[in-house]
Design an enzyme around this catalytic site. Structure first.
Site, short mmCIF file in Angstrom:
data_model
loop_
_atom_site.label_atom_id
_atom_site.label_comp_id
_atom_site.label_asym_id
_atom_site.label_seq_id
_atom_site.Cartn_x
_atom_site.Cartn_y
_atom_site.Cartn_z
N CYS A 181 -16.42 1.46 0.67
CA CYS A 181 -15.24 0.64 1.01
C CYS A 181 -14.84 0.78 2.47
CB CYS A 181 -14.08 1.00 0.09
SG CYS A 181 -13.52 2.71 0.24
N GLN A 220 -10.24 -4.05 -3.29
CA GLN A 220 -11.55 -3.61 -2.81
C GLN A 220 -12.65 -4.04 -3.77
OE1 GLN A 220 -12.32 -1.91 0.13
NE2 GLN A 220 -14.36 -2.49 -0.51
N ASP A 270 -17.45 7.03 -1.58
CA ASP A 270 -16.20 6.93 -0.82
C ASP A 270 -15.93 8.33 -0.26
OD1 ASP A 270 -13.76 6.07 0.19
OD2 ASP A 270 -12.73 6.03 -1.75
N ARG A 314 0.87 -1.19 0.00
CA ARG A 314 0.00 0.00 0.00
C ARG A 314 0.90 1.22 0.00
NH1 ARG A 314 -5.37 1.48 3.46
NH2 ARG A 314 -6.13 -0.08 1.99
N1 NVA Z 1 -10.17 6.54 -1.41
C1 NVA Z 1 -9.79 6.13 -0.08
C2 NVA Z 1 -9.97 4.66 0.09
C3 NVA Z 1 -9.63 4.14 1.45
C4 NVA Z 1 -9.79 2.67 1.58
C5 NVA Z 1 -8.36 6.53 0.17
O1 NVA Z 1 -7.51 6.33 -0.72
O2 NVA Z 1 -8.07 7.05 1.24
N1 CP Z 2 -11.34 -0.34 2.46
C1 CP Z 2 -10.07 -0.36 2.86
O1 CP Z 2 -9.13 -0.60 2.09
O2 CP Z 2 -9.92 -0.15 4.19
P1 CP Z 2 -8.55 0.11 4.96
O3 CP Z 2 -8.03 1.45 4.51
O4 CP Z 2 -8.94 0.10 6.41
O5 CP Z 2 -7.58 -0.98 4.62
#
Ligand code: NVA
Ligand code: CP
Length: 311
Positions: A266, A134, A226, A104
């Site tokens: 999500c 996701q 989201d 990530r």
């Molecule tokens: N769009 C959000 C998704 C989190 C799971 C982000 O990137 O913070």
């Molecule tokens: N939906 C999702 O990826 O959640 P986290 O940011 O908690 O991993």
């Protein structure tokens, strides 16, 4: 050649189908309280996180454990990456320790660099532009709600209301692989990346854009949103709140959707911003099933990448 899962389009339709069906089988075992095959015994996986995570970390860690693999969580700021060790060197070192890495990060290029220098599979645990894991959980959830097996989601109408962000981009790619009809309602200046959209359209995806949430939601079977400011966009929060006025998914908007429509997110959610409590905690919400499905789909991804592609 090493397979990676950096975007949804790294999968063929057949592979997506296999992953969704395998996730359903593994879910059924767990629901019955029966142990399933520990197919990844002796394997180790790294979960490398340069942004915070709750669900992605939990689901991959537990998925690995339940399949017999050993998961190692590396928080980016506690690694030498935070002191400038190149991601390419990190990749070459990880190859020797683990069998797969979930990463990530911020820029998608970092993920591509890790994959380029990696002889083991790399999984995108979220980048600034994609969140493919996701979408696997989301597609499984839709399939369960509308009794569709695997990737047969032809004709399901999905309304995305909000930012044209990483999750939205993965929805666009989901429209390439499945028959879903996707309409994205985004405020001016916050639409999806044109090259991701155009690529999907060139592959026959049925995707439409509007700036009007009412138009997107009308008759939709699935309403999804989201956060308005994703991780890394914290400084834009104030301006974004103003730009996204009118894009809150509330009961009024939901009432325009199909009568059996479901609501997805999500998570994490900001109640009162992109969605009201009434909707996310209401009878049409499937967000907890969606979050649970991360676990089952992660297991299927791990098996797909570590035991060989299946169609
Ligand atoms: N769009 C959000 C998704 C989190 C799971 C982000 O990137 O913070
Ligand atoms: N939906 C999702 O990826 O959640 P986290 O940011 O908690 O991993």
């Amino acid at each position: 050649m090493t397979r990676h899962f950096l975007t949804l389009l790294d999968l063929s339709t057949g592979e997506l189908d296999w992953i969704l069906k395998r996730a359903s089988v593994l879910k059924a075992f767990r629901r019955k309280g029966e142990p399933h095959e520990r197919s990844l015994l002796g394997k180790s996986i790294a979960i490398l996180l340069e942004k915070v995570s709750t669900r992605t970390r939990l689901s991959f860690e537990i998925a690995a454990f339940e399949l017999g693999a050993y998961p190692v969580v590396l928080i980016g700021r506690d690694t030498q990456l935070a002191r400038g060790e190149p991601v390419e060197d990190t990749a070459r070192m990880l190859n020797a320790y683990v069998h797969l890495v979930v990463y990530r990060t911020f820029g998608h290029d970092r993920l591509k660099a890790l994959a380029q220098y990696s002889s083991i599979p790399v999984v995108n645990g979220l980048s600034d532009t994609h969140h493919p894991c996701q979408l696997l959980a989301d597609l499984l959830t839709i399939g369960e709600c509308f009794q569709r097996k695997g990737a047969e989601l032809n004709g399901i109408r999905v309304a995305w209301v909000g930012d044209g962000n990483n999750v939205a981009h993965s929805w666009i790619e989901a429209a390439v692989l499945t028959g879903i009809e996707l309409t994205l309602a985004c405020p001016v200046g916050y639409g999806p990346n044109p090259s991701i959209l155009n690529h999907a359209l060139s592959k026959g995806a049925r995707v439409q854009l509007t700036e009007n949430p009412l138009l997107a939601i009308k008759g939709a079977h699935v309403v999804v949103t989201d956060v308005w400011a994703s991780m890394g966009q914290e400084e834009e929060e104030f301006h974004r709140k103003a730009a996204f006025k009118g894009f809150t998914v509330d009961q009024n908007l939901m009432s325009l959707a199909a009568p059996n429509a479901i609501f997805l997110h999500c998570l994490p959610a900001h109640r009162g911003e992109e969605v009201t409590s009434e909707v996310i905690d209401g009878p049409q919400s499937r967000v907890w099933e969606e979050a649970e499905n991360r676990l089952h789909t992660q297991k299927a991804i791990l098996e797909w990448l570590l035991l060989g592609p299946h169609e």
